[in-house]
Design an enzyme around this catalytic site. Structure first.
Site, PDB file in Angstrom:
ATOM      1  CG  ASP A   1      -3.157  25.925  -7.946  1.00 50.63           C
ATOM      2  OD1 ASP A   1      -3.295  25.721  -6.720  1.00 50.63           O
ATOM      3  OD2 ASP A   1      -3.647  25.188  -8.812  1.00 50.63           O
TER       4      ASP A   1
ATOM      5  CG  ASP B   1      -4.962  22.659  -4.742  1.00 50.27           C
ATOM      6  OD1 ASP B   1      -4.960  23.790  -5.275  1.00 50.27           O
ATOM      7  OD2 ASP B   1      -4.497  21.640  -5.291  1.00 50.27           O
TER       8      ASP B   1
ATOM      9  CE1 TYR C   1      -5.559  17.672  -6.660  1.00 52.57           C
ATOM     10  CE2 TYR C   1      -6.353  19.790  -7.416  1.00 52.57           C
ATOM     11  CZ  TYR C   1      -5.434  19.037  -6.732  1.00 52.57           C
ATOM     12  OH  TYR C   1      -4.377  19.652  -6.122  1.00 52.57           O
TER      13      TYR C   1
ATOM     14  CD  GLU D   1       1.729  22.784  -7.000  1.00 54.40           C
ATOM     15  OE1 GLU D   1       1.847  21.925  -7.898  1.00 54.40           O
ATOM     16  OE2 GLU D   1       0.868  23.682  -7.011  1.00 54.40           O
TER      17      GLU D   1
END
Ligand SMILES: *[C@@H]1O[C@H](CO)[C@@H](O)[C@H](O)[C@H]1NC(C)=O
Length: 508
Positions: A89, A86, A237, A488
């Site tokens: 990572d 996603d 999440y 990120e």
């Protein structure tokens, strides 16, 4: 959280400010270097190839990546290889992957005609997501919603190709429901079925029938996945602002939060299912509409995800009741309104607290553009109190956000890697920041990667097209790996941007 965000404040000074800004905003001088939207579109789609998990195909264009995670699902006796990492990572989180696939699909549905030679790559990007989601939903009554243990993964700075962290597969099922993530998964499959309807009818039908199965499972077994899988998905999440459907209540209401959020999840599910229902009806099925009983709850909640669904649903003429809510939401994100959850930076960027701000920028801009087209086709305007917003105003606001991303901002930084003269060099991304397998074939272990994480040097692998979390509310950007909220990239930042760039590449 404001309880009443959709009702326009009947407050004279504020309204004056709004009039003023409505007039001012489109005229605001943009330090206009003409952006190359074609190039940016190309890059925004290429990014998804760098996020691929599983066995890479021969036509893979991002060459610093190799096959990875080829045994995902094996510990559970299922094949869960493929899909997307996603962000920076190496965990495969199902919720963002479903949202990403949904938004890539909507980008194509609405703006595929503007994509030219990039269209075929955008379609491949959707299929990389749906092929995985089909695996994750292959068993009736089960949805695999995550592969990889975020704690184990985040403890290491490793290339996906080297991964030796836990690859546990997590699922929801009848006794551990997750109607939120299942609803998003159903929405992704349904939206993608539209993308493939004429291009690959068989695949499209498979997607649609799976979408209906997954929706029915979600509808029958209701609950928030962050209750069922709390230790796994929180705080990653779990309940933060954005597409996660988290709905944060003011502190004093903390003890009612879980009921409220559960209600929200159910409502979100119902709203998300609207797209499914619409599609199904178009194909002559008798699938019934979900109830509209939850609209008042949605009204009280400033949530990109649900409002997004409302806006998309606003396209159907028979959804007049939703249009009102969609209008209210659009009004609430226009500049000049003092909104507790959407602000604008001094440089004009939409800003919501909580990190990875560009996800809000691109999602909200997509909504503005999609809605401007809807309103324009319907020959309408968006009524905001006693004023109205024209389709052109919405479009200009979306364009302004996209231009900011591409470098028209106070620090002159493009937030898309590889685009423009200055772009982020030290993005928080394991694969990009470690030497590639080709350059360094030997295994780099969990902690051996730390030296690359801490290095002041630019990332060796330029992750072309990656859009990072972006600057903070003062338009400042650290360009430093440890500042993951700013540096990120994520798939859900890029997915709505693909549609935006397609539109602007064809119209400017
Ligand atoms: C924004 O970022 C800059 C540079 O990293 C930093 O100096 C400043 O304190 C930050 N401001 C806020 C409000 O976070």
């Amino acid at each position: 959280m404001a309880r009443n965000i959709h009702s326009f404040p009947e407050n004279a000074p504020l309204l004056r400010a709004v009039f003023f800004l409505f007039l001012l905003f489109p005229l605001r001088p943009i330090s206009a270097s003409q952006n190359d939207y074609h190039r940016a579109l190309h890059m925004s789609i290429l990014f998804f190839e760098g996020q691929r998990s599983g066995r890479l195909p021969p036509d893979q264009r991002v060459k610093w990546r190799r096959d990875s995670a080829l045994h995902d699902g094996a510990t559970s006796g299922v094949d869960l290889t493929g899909g997307y990492y996603d962000a920076g990572d190496n965990v495969k989180f199902g919720f963002p992957m479903a949202f990403t696939t949904t938004m890539l699909s909507w980008s194509i549905i609405d703006f595929g005609k503007n994509m030219g030679p990039e269209l075929k790559y955008a379609i491949k990007a959707v299929k990389w997501g749906t092929d995985y989601l089909l695996k994750a939903t292959a068993k009736p009554g089960v949805v695999y919603v995550q592969v990889g243990d975020a704690f184990s993964d985040h403890n290491c700075w490793e290339r996906p190709e080297d991964m030796d962290t836990l690859r546990t597969a997590y699922k929801i099922d009848v006794s551990h429901p997750g109607s939120d993530v299942a609803g998003e998964t159903a929405a992704a499959l349904a939206a993608a079925s539209i993308v493939f309807r004429s291009r690959d009818p068989r695949y499209s039908r498979l997607l649609l029938s799976r979408a209906i199965e997954v929706f029915e499972f979600a509808d029958r077994h209701r609950g928030a996945y962050s209750s069922s899988l709390h230790h796994v998905v929180c705080p990653f999440y779990c309940d933060v602002n954005g597409y996660q459907r988290g709905c944060t209540r003011p502190q004093e209401d903390a003890n009612t939060e879980s009921t409220y959020c559960e209600t929200r999840s159910y409502c979100t599910l119902e709203i998300q299912s609207m797209s499914l229902v619409g599609i199904t009806n178009m194909q002559g099925s008798t699938f019934s509409f979900p109830s509209h009983c939850c609209m008042h709850v949605l009204k009280a909640c400033n949530d990109d995800g649900s409002s997004h669904a409302e806006v998309l649903m606003g396209k159907a003429d028979y959804f007049e009741s939703f249009k009102q809510n969609a209008d209210g939401f659009i009004c609430s994100i226009l500049p000049g309104i003092s909104h507790p959850q959407v602000q604008y930076s001094p440089g004009g960027l939409i800003f919501k607290a909580g990190g990875s701000n560009m996800q809000h920028v691109t999602s909200l801009s997509f909504l503005l553009l999609a809605y401007s087209n809807y309103v324009s086709h319907a020959n309408k305007v968006v009524p905001c109190g006693s004023r109205s917003a024209s389709p052109n105003l919405l479009r200009q606001l979306a364009k302004h956000q996209v231009d900011y991303i591409l470098g028209d901002n106070p620090v002159g930084m493009s937030y898309m890697v590889g685009y423009g003269a200055r772009y982020p060099q030290r993005i928080h991304h394991r694969g990009s920041s470690l030497p590639s397998v080709q350059a360094h074939p030997a295994h780099i272990g969990c902690k051996a990667g730390s030296q690359y994480f801490l290095s002041p040097n630019p990332n060796p692998n330029v992750h072309v097209g990656a859009v990072v979390g972006g600057p903070n509310v003062t338009d400042a950007f650290p360009d430093s790996r440890p500042y993951f909220q700013e540096s990120e990239p994520t798939t859900y930042i890029n997915a709505p941007l693909v549609g935006l760039l397609a539109y602007f590449s064809a119209h400017y």
